[in-house]
Design a protein around this motif. Structure first.
Motif, mmCIF file in Angstrom:
data_model
loop_
_atom_site.group_PDB
_atom_site.id
_atom_site.type_symbol
_atom_site.label_atom_id
_atom_site.label_comp_id
_atom_site.label_asym_id
_atom_site.label_seq_id
_atom_site.Cartn_x
_atom_site.Cartn_y
_atom_site.Cartn_z
ATOM 1 N N VAL A 1 -109.279 -87.995 -4.212
ATOM 2 C CA VAL A 1 -108.680 -87.734 -5.679
ATOM 3 C C VAL A 1 -109.719 -88.108 -6.753
ATOM 4 N N ASP B 1 -106.179 -87.493 0.102
ATOM 5 C CA ASP B 1 -105.782 -88.696 -0.495
ATOM 6 C C ASP B 1 -106.959 -89.335 -0.824
ATOM 7 N N GLU B 2 -108.312 -89.331 -0.042
ATOM 8 C CA GLU B 2 -109.313 -90.105 -0.333
ATOM 9 C C GLU B 2 -110.359 -89.565 -1.021
ATOM 10 N N SER C 1 -108.960 -85.565 4.509
ATOM 11 C CA SER C 1 -108.006 -86.386 4.178
ATOM 12 C C SER C 1 -108.026 -86.194 2.408
ATOM 13 N N PRO D 1 -102.842 -84.035 -2.000
ATOM 14 C CA PRO D 1 -102.721 -85.349 -1.781
ATOM 15 C C PRO D 1 -101.018 -85.659 -1.914
ATOM 16 N N GLN D 2 -100.872 -86.672 -1.495
ATOM 17 C CA GLN D 2 -99.020 -86.818 -1.053
ATOM 18 C C GLN D 2 -98.449 -86.955 -2.506
ATOM 19 N N SER E 1 -102.467 -89.581 -8.928
ATOM 20 C CA SER E 1 -102.534 -90.837 -8.522
ATOM 21 C C SER E 1 -101.080 -91.253 -8.638
#
Lengths: 263, 280
Positions: free
Chosen positions: B201, B198-199, B196, B238-239, B260
């Protein structure tokens, strides 16, 4: 999920619950010897002792009965075998003959087994599994020098107990997965049911081996090694434990001595 | 410091190596994310860090201790804690507290010391009130936290976690990530293997692996800037970084290394501001 009833631990705060597990284990051992040697008088005294222990432990009669119920057939067959196949003075001259000796022997042997099961049930119902394992480990520790690996045995037993619910869940999951693909676990004759069990047992065994592999790796990663280790709780005899052990030993020795009195 | 040098490892002698000459240094206190597609060698690499695997070629030193020396394994495993993917297969004890006590018990500590460590470890992961519970009665996230506590009770300098958030619901995932962040604040190195993006960053460093090699190694901002490199090996960004990438593809002048939501918000409002202000 189904729960295990046979002698399952029932949390509580009775004097029996609070005793050091070693006292309870030793009591059951001594008690077993007395039970297996008991004559008529001794068995009455031991019965009284067991009833007192049950009362002190705060276990309901239902719980004890629940522990005995799965063995009811065994007790019945045991009793009948002795009743019908003991030679002696006949009560009825039926075939097979029922004798006074058979009645007495059947009652005595059945009582012995019931008493053994009840004493074991009081032990396991009032002692948390981890305490039980700890107690056995501590009792076996003096035999380390003779090559008895008490620490390893304790780990083995506790890991086995820890994984019982996990594996039961696994079986449920497999059943559901197979049912979802059309397997039917209800109904069918004995042979068909056994065959269906095989479809669960084989994957379960494979799964368990894989788990064991990973577990071994994880244990190694957490510094596991053979031989001595320490524990969160080191068992310690309190004054009450010493008193109880002394009292029980004296009492049971007394019961054994009864046999030598001309009663 | 954990130091891997020219690490080569194959599971079967005839197979292609899973690790093809990996070199890496992880100083104490760093939060390192290790990412890579399935089969890239992430798990094999991290198993070398606490001597569960021993290098076939090359070497791994943990604070100067060589993992090839079996005599050093106990100390190495105390320093480098390892949390595996499936918590069910690493919980040994019949209750939470007994499980956490397993490691310290292996170290041969006195019961009072074990009790203290168990308390602190369970407190850190927020599981103190579950101390007496049976492991199988816990949720997946709670089991993970217990597994982490079990490692913390050994007072490690490094904690390696192999996909610690897989199969967790968002709340469970959040709790695990918060605990990892807390470890970092306490100066413990976190080596976090994950899928993942996103986790991670906020990680100090991201190591990207592919085909048994490290292909990128740097701050998250540098690594995620190269979205095409990641995409080429089957990884994503990340998204929000992905969103910025798409905006750039549309010709918008936003930064490519946004990590972020706040940064993205600033970039987009600036873009809109300049768009209306400039009017051209």
């Amino acid at each position: 999920m189904k729960t295990l009833h046979l002698g399952q631990f029932i949390p509580g705060d009775s004097p029996v619950h609070r005793l050091d597990p070693r006292v309870k284990i030793l009591t059951v051992l001594l008690l077993s010897i007395v039970i297996l040697n008991a004559g008529a008088v001794e068995s009455l005294v031991v019965t009284a002792f067991l009833l007192a222990a049950v009362a002190l432990s705060g276990l309901s009669v239902d719980r004890i009965a629940a522990a005995l119920r799965p063995l009811a057939w065994f007790f019945a067959i045991l009793f009948c075998l002795h009743l019908f196949f003991t030679e002696g003075r006949p009560i009825f001259s039926s075939l097979p003959t029922v004798t006074y000796e058979g009645l007495g022997l059947g009652a005595a042997v059945t009582w012995q087994f019931v008493a053994l099961v009840v004493s074991a049930a009081v032990l396991t119902m009032t002692t948390a599994p981890s305490e039980l394992v700890g107690g056995f480990e501590r009792l076996l520790r003096p035999f380390n020098r003779l090559g008895v690996p008490s620490h390893d045995i304790a780990i083995m037993v506790s890991v086995a107990l820890r994984f019982v619910p996990t594996l039961l869940e696994e079986v449920e999951r497999m059943k559901e997965a197979q049912a979802a693909r059309g397997a039917d676990f209800a109904g069918g004759g004995l042979i068909r049911r056994l065959r269906k069990m095989a479809t669960l047992v084989i994957p379960l065994i494979l799964c368990t081996f894989r788990r064991a592999d990973e577990l071994a790796l994880a244990m190694e990663g957490r510094g596991y090694h053979r031989g001595p280790r320490t524990y969160l709780r080191e068992l310690k005899f309190t004054r009450a434990d010493y008193a109880a052990l002394l009292a029980v030993t004296a009492f049971l020795a007394g019961v054994e001595a009864l046999r030598f009195l001309p009663l | 410091m954990i130091k891997a040098e020219h690490l080569i490892y194959r599971y079967e002698p005839k197979d292609a190596p899973v690790l093809e000459g990996v070199s890496l240094e992880i100083p104490e206190g760093q939060y390192v994310a290790v990412i890579g597609p399935n089969g890239c060698g992430k798990t094999t690499l991290v198993k070398h860090f606490n001597a569960l695997l021993v290098p076939q070629q090359g070497e791994v030193l943990v604070d100067g201790l060589d993992t090839k020396d079996p005599g050093a394994h106990r100390e190495i495993r105390r320093r480098v804690g390892m949390v595996f993917q499936n918590p069910d297969n690493q919980i040994v004890g019949m209750s939470v507290e007994e499980d956490v006590a397993f490691g310290p018990g292996n170290l041969g500590l006195a019961p009072a010391e074990i009790r203290g460590r168990v308390g602190v470890a369970l407190e850190t992961v927020g599981m103190l009130r579950f101390a007496k519970r049976a492991p199988h009665s816990l949720s997946g996230g709670e089991k993970r936290l217990v597994a982490i506590a079990g490692v913390l009770a050994m007072r490690p300098a490094y904690v390696v976690l192999d996909e610690p958030t897989s199969y967790l619901d968002p709340a469970g995932r959040e709790r695990v990530l918060n605990v990892l962040w807390e470890l970092r604040q306490e100066g413990i190195s976190v080596i976090h293997v994950t899928h993942s993006m996103d986790e991670i960053v906020d990680a100090d460093r991201v190591v990207v692996m592919s085909g048994g090699k490290i292909i990128r190694d740097g701050a998250p901002r540098e690594v995620f800037r190269e979205a095409d490199v990641l995409r080429a090996v089957g990884l994503s960004t990340p998204q929000v970084t992905e969103l910025m990438g798409r905006l750039r593809a549309q010709g918008c002048g936003v930064r490519p290394d946004v990590l972020s939501v706040e940064e993205a918000f600033r970039e987009i409002t600036a873009l809109l501001g300049s768009g209306t202000g400039g009017g051209r």
